[in-house]
Structure formats: structure tokens, C-alpha cells
Design a protein around this motif. Structure first.
Motif, PDB file in Angstrom:
ATOM      1  N   ARG A 103       0.820  -1.205   0.000  1.00 25.84           N
ATOM      2  CA  ARG A 103       0.000   0.000   0.000  1.00 25.84           C
ATOM      3  C   ARG A 103       0.856   1.259   0.000  1.00 25.84           C
ATOM      4  NH1 ARG A 103      -5.141   0.476  -1.067  1.00 25.84           N
ATOM      5  NH2 ARG A 103      -5.483   1.971   0.627  1.00 25.84           N
ATOM      6  N   THR A 104       2.126   1.138  -0.352  1.00 22.00           N
ATOM      7  CA  THR A 104       2.997   2.306  -0.400  1.00 22.00           C
ATOM      8  C   THR A 104       2.538   3.254  -1.505  1.00 22.00           C
ATOM      9  OG1 THR A 104       4.857   0.935   0.315  1.00 22.00           O
ATOM     10  CG2 THR A 104       5.375   3.096  -0.656  1.00 22.00           C
ATOM     11  N   PRO A 105       2.289   4.532  -1.193  1.00 20.00           N
ATOM     12  CA  PRO A 105       1.815   5.474  -2.223  1.00 20.00           C
ATOM     13  C   PRO A 105       2.832   5.667  -3.337  1.00 20.00           C
ATOM     14  CG  PRO A 105       1.402   6.338  -0.015  1.00 20.00           C
ATOM     15  CD  PRO A 105       2.299   5.149   0.155  1.00 20.00           C
ATOM     16  N   VAL A 106       2.332   5.938  -4.530  1.00 21.19           N
ATOM     17  CA  VAL A 106       3.159   6.216  -5.699  1.00 21.19           C
ATOM     18  C   VAL A 106       2.734   7.564  -6.271  1.00 21.19           C
ATOM     19  CG1 VAL A 106       3.544   3.789  -6.231  1.00 21.19           C
ATOM     20  CG2 VAL A 106       1.555   4.964  -7.198  1.00 21.19           C
ATOM     21  N   THR A 107       3.421   8.039  -7.301  1.00 16.85           N
ATOM     22  CA  THR A 107       3.061   9.294  -7.958  1.00 16.85           C
ATOM     23  C   THR A 107       1.954   9.044  -8.975  1.00 16.85           C
ATOM     24  OG1 THR A 107       5.314  10.122  -7.695  1.00 16.85           O
ATOM     25  CG2 THR A 107       3.931  11.202  -9.348  1.00 16.85           C
ATOM     26  N   CYS A 108       0.952   9.889  -8.970  1.00 14.37           N
ATOM     27  CA  CYS A 108      -0.127   9.780  -9.958  1.00 14.37           C
ATOM     28  C   CYS A 108       0.403  10.129 -11.343  1.00 14.37           C
ATOM     29  CB  CYS A 108      -1.271  10.739  -9.618  1.00 14.37           C
ATOM     30  SG  CYS A 108      -2.071  10.451  -8.023  1.00 14.37           S
ATOM     31  N   GLY A 135      -5.536   2.636  -9.896  1.00 12.55           N
ATOM     32  CA  GLY A 135      -4.612   1.600  -9.433  1.00 12.55           C
ATOM     33  C   GLY A 135      -5.079   0.958  -8.147  1.00 12.55           C
ATOM     34  N   ASP A 136      -4.223   0.110  -7.563  1.00 13.71           N
ATOM     35  CA  ASP A 136      -4.539  -0.549  -6.295  1.00 13.71           C
ATOM     36  C   ASP A 136      -3.705  -0.001  -5.140  1.00 13.71           C
ATOM     37  OD1 ASP A 136      -2.085  -1.505  -7.032  1.00 13.71           O
ATOM     38  OD2 ASP A 136      -2.680  -3.619  -7.145  1.00 13.71           O
ATOM     39  N   ARG A 137      -3.007   1.123  -5.388  1.00 12.82           N
ATOM     40  CA  ARG A 137      -2.220   1.781  -4.346  1.00 12.82           C
ATOM     41  C   ARG A 137      -2.553   3.264  -4.340  1.00 12.82           C
ATOM     42  NH1 ARG A 137       3.797  -0.243  -5.852  1.00 12.82           N
ATOM     43  NH2 ARG A 137       4.348   0.965  -4.001  1.00 12.82           N
ATOM     44  N   PRO A 138      -2.468   3.932  -3.187  1.00 14.66           N
ATOM     45  CA  PRO A 138      -2.684   5.382  -3.164  1.00 14.66           C
ATOM     46  C   PRO A 138      -1.655   6.081  -4.062  1.00 14.66           C
ATOM     47  CG  PRO A 138      -2.674   4.477  -0.938  1.00 14.66           C
ATOM     48  CD  PRO A 138      -2.182   3.392  -1.841  1.00 14.66           C
ATOM     49  N   CYS A 139      -2.014   7.239  -4.578  1.00 14.53           N
ATOM     50  CA  CYS A 139      -1.057   8.002  -5.393  1.00 14.53           C
ATOM     51  C   CYS A 139      -1.113   9.471  -5.010  1.00 14.53           C
ATOM     52  CB  CYS A 139      -1.310   7.807  -6.886  1.00 14.53           C
ATOM     53  SG  CYS A 139      -2.793   8.593  -7.562  1.00 14.53           S
ATOM     54  N   TYR A 140       0.023  10.157  -5.178  1.00 12.67           N
ATOM     55  CA  TYR A 140       0.144  11.576  -4.875  1.00 12.67           C
ATOM     56  C   TYR A 140      -0.028  12.389  -6.158  1.00 12.67           C
ATOM     57  CZ  TYR A 140       2.201  10.210  -0.370  1.00 12.67           C
ATOM     58  OH  TYR A 140       2.418   9.680   0.868  1.00 12.67           O
ATOM     59  N   ALA A 166      -1.564  21.021   1.538  1.00 13.93           N
ATOM     60  CA  ALA A 166      -0.850  19.738   1.537  1.00 13.93           C
ATOM     61  C   ALA A 166      -1.002  19.064   0.169  1.00 13.93           C
ATOM     62  CB  ALA A 166      -1.395  18.821   2.635  1.00 13.93           C
ATOM     63  N   VAL A 167      -0.104  18.135  -0.099  1.00 10.18           N
ATOM     64  CA  VAL A 167      -0.175  17.376  -1.347  1.00 10.18           C
ATOM     65  C   VAL A 167      -1.448  16.533  -1.350  1.00 10.18           C
ATOM     66  CG1 VAL A 167       0.920  15.566  -2.736  1.00 10.18           C
ATOM     67  CG2 VAL A 167       2.327  17.280  -1.573  1.00 10.18           C
ATOM     68  N   VAL A 168      -2.135  16.520  -2.473  1.00  9.96           N
ATOM     69  CA  VAL A 168      -3.370  15.750  -2.589  1.00  9.96           C
ATOM     70  C   VAL A 168      -3.032  14.267  -2.745  1.00  9.96           C
ATOM     71  CG1 VAL A 168      -5.428  15.349  -3.980  1.00  9.96           C
ATOM     72  CG2 VAL A 168      -4.615  17.689  -3.579  1.00  9.96           C
ATOM     73  N   THR A 169      -3.611  13.443  -1.862  1.00  8.88           N
ATOM     74  CA  THR A 169      -3.408  11.995  -1.910  1.00  8.88           C
ATOM     75  C   THR A 169      -4.706  11.320  -2.325  1.00  8.88           C
ATOM     76  OG1 THR A 169      -1.771  12.123  -0.132  1.00  8.88           O
ATOM     77  CG2 THR A 169      -2.688   9.949  -0.622  1.00  8.88           C
ATOM     78  N   LEU A 170      -4.615  10.481  -3.333  1.00  9.15           N
ATOM     79  CA  LEU A 170      -5.807   9.791  -3.836  1.00  9.15           C
ATOM     80  C   LEU A 170      -5.746   8.312  -3.498  1.00  9.15           C
ATOM     81  CD1 LEU A 170      -6.222  11.334  -7.422  1.00  9.15           C
ATOM     82  CD2 LEU A 170      -7.294  12.041  -5.269  1.00  9.15           C
ATOM     83  N   ASP A 171      -6.718   7.838  -2.737  1.00 11.03           N
ATOM     84  CA  ASP A 171      -6.859   6.407  -2.527  1.00 11.03           C
ATOM     85  C   ASP A 171      -7.456   5.789  -3.792  1.00 11.03           C
ATOM     86  OD1 ASP A 171      -5.880   6.226   0.077  1.00 11.03           O
ATOM     87  OD2 ASP A 171      -7.805   6.866   0.933  1.00 11.03           O
ATOM     88  N   PRO A 172      -7.296   4.502  -3.999  1.00 10.68           N
ATOM     89  CA  PRO A 172      -7.882   3.867  -5.180  1.00 10.68           C
ATOM     90  C   PRO A 172      -9.367   4.195  -5.327  1.00 10.68           C
ATOM     91  CG  PRO A 172      -6.420   2.327  -4.078  1.00 10.68           C
ATOM     92  CD  PRO A 172      -6.516   3.535  -3.188  1.00 10.68           C
ATOM     93  N   VAL A 231      -4.239  27.268 -15.119  1.00  9.65           N
ATOM     94  CA  VAL A 231      -4.727  26.005 -14.560  1.00  9.65           C
ATOM     95  C   VAL A 231      -4.405  26.012 -13.073  1.00  9.65           C
ATOM     96  CG1 VAL A 231      -2.580  24.742 -15.075  1.00  9.65           C
ATOM     97  CG2 VAL A 231      -4.708  23.471 -14.710  1.00  9.65           C
ATOM     98  N   THR A 232      -5.300  25.489 -12.256  1.00  7.04           N
ATOM     99  CA  THR A 232      -5.083  25.464 -10.803  1.00  7.04           C
ATOM    100  C   THR A 232      -4.276  24.224 -10.396  1.00  7.04           C
ATOM    101  OG1 THR A 232      -7.072  24.179 -10.289  1.00  7.04           O
ATOM    102  CG2 THR A 232      -7.311  26.587 -10.486  1.00  7.04           C
ATOM    103  N   TYR A 233      -3.828  24.270  -9.144  1.00  2.00           N
ATOM    104  CA  TYR A 233      -3.248  23.067  -8.535  1.00  2.00           C
ATOM    105  C   TYR A 233      -4.359  22.018  -8.388  1.00  2.00           C
ATOM    106  CZ  TYR A 233       1.228  25.182  -7.195  1.00  2.00           C
ATOM    107  OH  TYR A 233       2.476  25.761  -7.211  1.00  2.00           O
ATOM    108  N   TRP A 234      -3.956  20.762  -8.219  1.00  2.00           N
ATOM    109  CA  TRP A 234      -4.925  19.710  -7.933  1.00  2.00           C
ATOM    110  C   TRP A 234      -5.583  19.972  -6.588  1.00  2.00           C
ATOM    111  CZ3 TRP A 234      -6.336  16.985 -11.876  1.00  2.00           C
ATOM    112  CH2 TRP A 234      -5.427  16.590 -12.865  1.00  2.00           C
ATOM    113  N   GLN A 235      -6.897  19.800  -6.536  1.00  2.00           N
ATOM    114  CA  GLN A 235      -7.680  20.008  -5.308  1.00  2.00           C
ATOM    115  C   GLN A 235      -8.447  18.728  -4.967  1.00  2.00           C
ATOM    116  OE1 GLN A 235      -7.396  23.107  -3.893  1.00  2.00           O
ATOM    117  NE2 GLN A 235      -6.212  23.866  -5.648  1.00  2.00           N
ATOM    118  N   THR A 236      -8.706  18.544  -3.691  1.00  2.00           N
ATOM    119  CA  THR A 236      -9.464  17.359  -3.274  1.00  2.00           C
ATOM    120  C   THR A 236     -10.965  17.523  -3.517  1.00  2.00           C
ATOM    121  OG1 THR A 236      -9.574  18.220  -1.015  1.00  2.00           O
ATOM    122  CG2 THR A 236      -7.769  16.674  -1.528  1.00  2.00           C
TER     123      THR A 236
END
Length: 244
Positions: A103-108, A135-140, A166-172, A231-236
Motif C-alpha cells: 500500500r505504499t503510495p506512488v506518484t499519480c 490503481g490498487d495503491r494510493p497516489c500523490y 498539503a499534497v493531494v493523496t488519492l486512494d484507489p 490552470v489550478t493546482y490539484w484540489q481534493t
């Protein structure tokens, strides 16, 4: 005449003794030959009896079975194992539980996400980018997407005021959003030009350049842009993206 009788008697006695002597010699000779033959016969029998059997000259490697029913090879002892590389030992690793997925996060990027572009009614002259983790792992989702319209040489400007805390983290299965302001103030620059394709590149963790696989999207019809857009930064949250 008496003399002749004595002489005749003497000769007869001599002849009788000679006969006995010949008989005795013959008996001794026969007995000796018989004895020799008798002695030779057991020796020949014994030689045949002590000859090794043909199988003894090429006997196969001997194997025995102990009382537990395990076959033992007397030519070589069984190999020893410390149990570290056996399948059972591998299965027992981690207290016998199944190995947990990584479950180690990776880069989107384009390889582990799906990106879509859509029009919005408000604000005017805006598009919305939606990034979904497939994917099956969280991504930044680092920083902002790097955009290029059609064959533009320079990347589209990024609105620094939209940087999240903060950096946006996306769960699967979860999504992030970025708003595209297509044009600036009217008359502030070159006339808007139409575009049909949009290239989306993903920012690296270092913030320098892009990483991973980019994606190419088909823009909605009648899309016009100019150099004063952003263009804006990624938002949750979608609403946070569309406030700019």
C-alpha cells in the motif's frame, strides 16, 4: 633225494613269498591311488562351493529401509536443510498469515489514473479536469498538471494562488480536480485561438519537470484559449477548484 625235497620246498616257499609280496604291493598301490583320488574329490567340490556368485561381482548400490519406512541410501547421506528455503517455511513467514498487498503510495500519472476534461456552466470560459486513481495503491497528485493545447511550445500558466496546504493523496477510486481558466481579461493579449487536443503531463515530486506517462484528451467543441489563461493546482474538492 632228501636234498631234492628240501630244495623243492625252499623254491615253493620262495615263490609263495614272492606272490604275497606282489599282492601286498598291489594292495598298497591301489590304496595309495584311492587315497589320492579321495583326497582330490573333496578339494574340487570345495572349490566349486566357494566360487562367488556372478551377481556378487556387480552388486547394485544397496538401499535399506528403517523401521519408520523411510528409504535410506547407504551410498550418500540425505541432504540437510535449515528450513529457510523450503515452501512451508516461506508460507509460515509473517506468523502464518497471507502476505498483505503493498500500500505504499506512488506518484499519480497516466499509467495509474484516468483523466477526463469537461465543460462547466460556472465560471465562464472554464473547463474541469478530473483525475481518478485506477490503481490498487494510493497516489500523490503533486502540484498542478502541465498542460499544452494542440502543438503549443510552452506549458499553460499555473495559478500559484490555488496551491493547497498539503499534497493531494488519492486512494484507489478517489478523484482530484483542477480548473482551467481558458482566457484572461478581454483585450489583454492575443486573440483566443481554437484548440482540439489537450496534453496533460504530471508533475514530479521534486516539482521539476514531469514524470510518468502523459495523456492526450479530446477537447469539447468550440474550445478557445489564450496566453492569459491558467490552470489550478490539484484540489481534493471540485468546488475548491472552481472558485478560481
Amino acid at each position: 633225494m632228501r636234498s631234492n625235497l628240501i630244495r623243492t620246498t625252499t623254491l615253493a616257499a620262495t615263490a609263495l613269498l614272492a606272490a604275497f609280496s606282489l599282492t601286498a604291493c598291489g594292495s598298497e598301490t591301489g590304496s595309495s591311488e584311492s587315497a589320492k583320488a579321495g583326497a582330490a574329490a573333496p578339494a574340487a567340490h570345495q572349490a566349486v562351493k566357494q566360487s562367488p556368485p556372478p551377481a556378487a561381482t556387480a552388486a547394485p548400490e544397496e538401499k535399506t529401509t528403517d523401521t519408520g519406512g523411510t528409504s535410506k541410501d547407504t551410498a550418500a547421506p540425505p541432504a540437510r536443510s535449515d528450513g529457510k528455503n523450503t515452501p512451508d517455511a516461506t508460507k509460515r513467514t509473517g506468523s502464518g498469515s497471507a502476505t498483505k498487498p503493498d500500500r505504499t503510495p506512488v506518484t499519480c500519472d497516466g499509467g495509474n489514473t484516468r483523466t477526463a476534461v469537461t465543460t462547466v456552466s460556472r465560471p465562464l470560459n472554464h473547463l474541469l479536469l478530473t483525475l481518478t486513481n485506477t490503481g490498487d495503491r494510493p497516489c500523490y497528485a503533486y502540484y498542478a498538471p502541465a498542460l499544452r493545447f494542440d502543438d503549443a511550445q510552452a506549458a499553460f500558466p499555473v495559478l500559484d494562488d490555488s496551491k493547497p496546504q498539503a499534497v493531494v493523496t488519492l486512494d484507489p477510486g478517489h478523484s482530484a480536480y483542477a480548473a482551467i481558466g481558458l482566457t484572461g481579461e478581454p483585450g489583454a493579449g492575443p486573440s483566443p485561438r481554437e484548440a482540439t487536443r489537450l496534453q496533460v503531463h504530471f508533475s514530479a515530486r521534486s516539482g521539476e519537470g514531469s514524470t510518468g506517462t502523459p495523456v492526450s484528451l479530446t477537447l469539447p467543441s468550440d474550445t478557445y484559449w489564450d496566453d492569459n489563461g491558467f490552470v489550478t493546482y490539484w484540489q481534493t474538492e471540485m468546488a475548491d477548484a472552481l472558485t478560481y
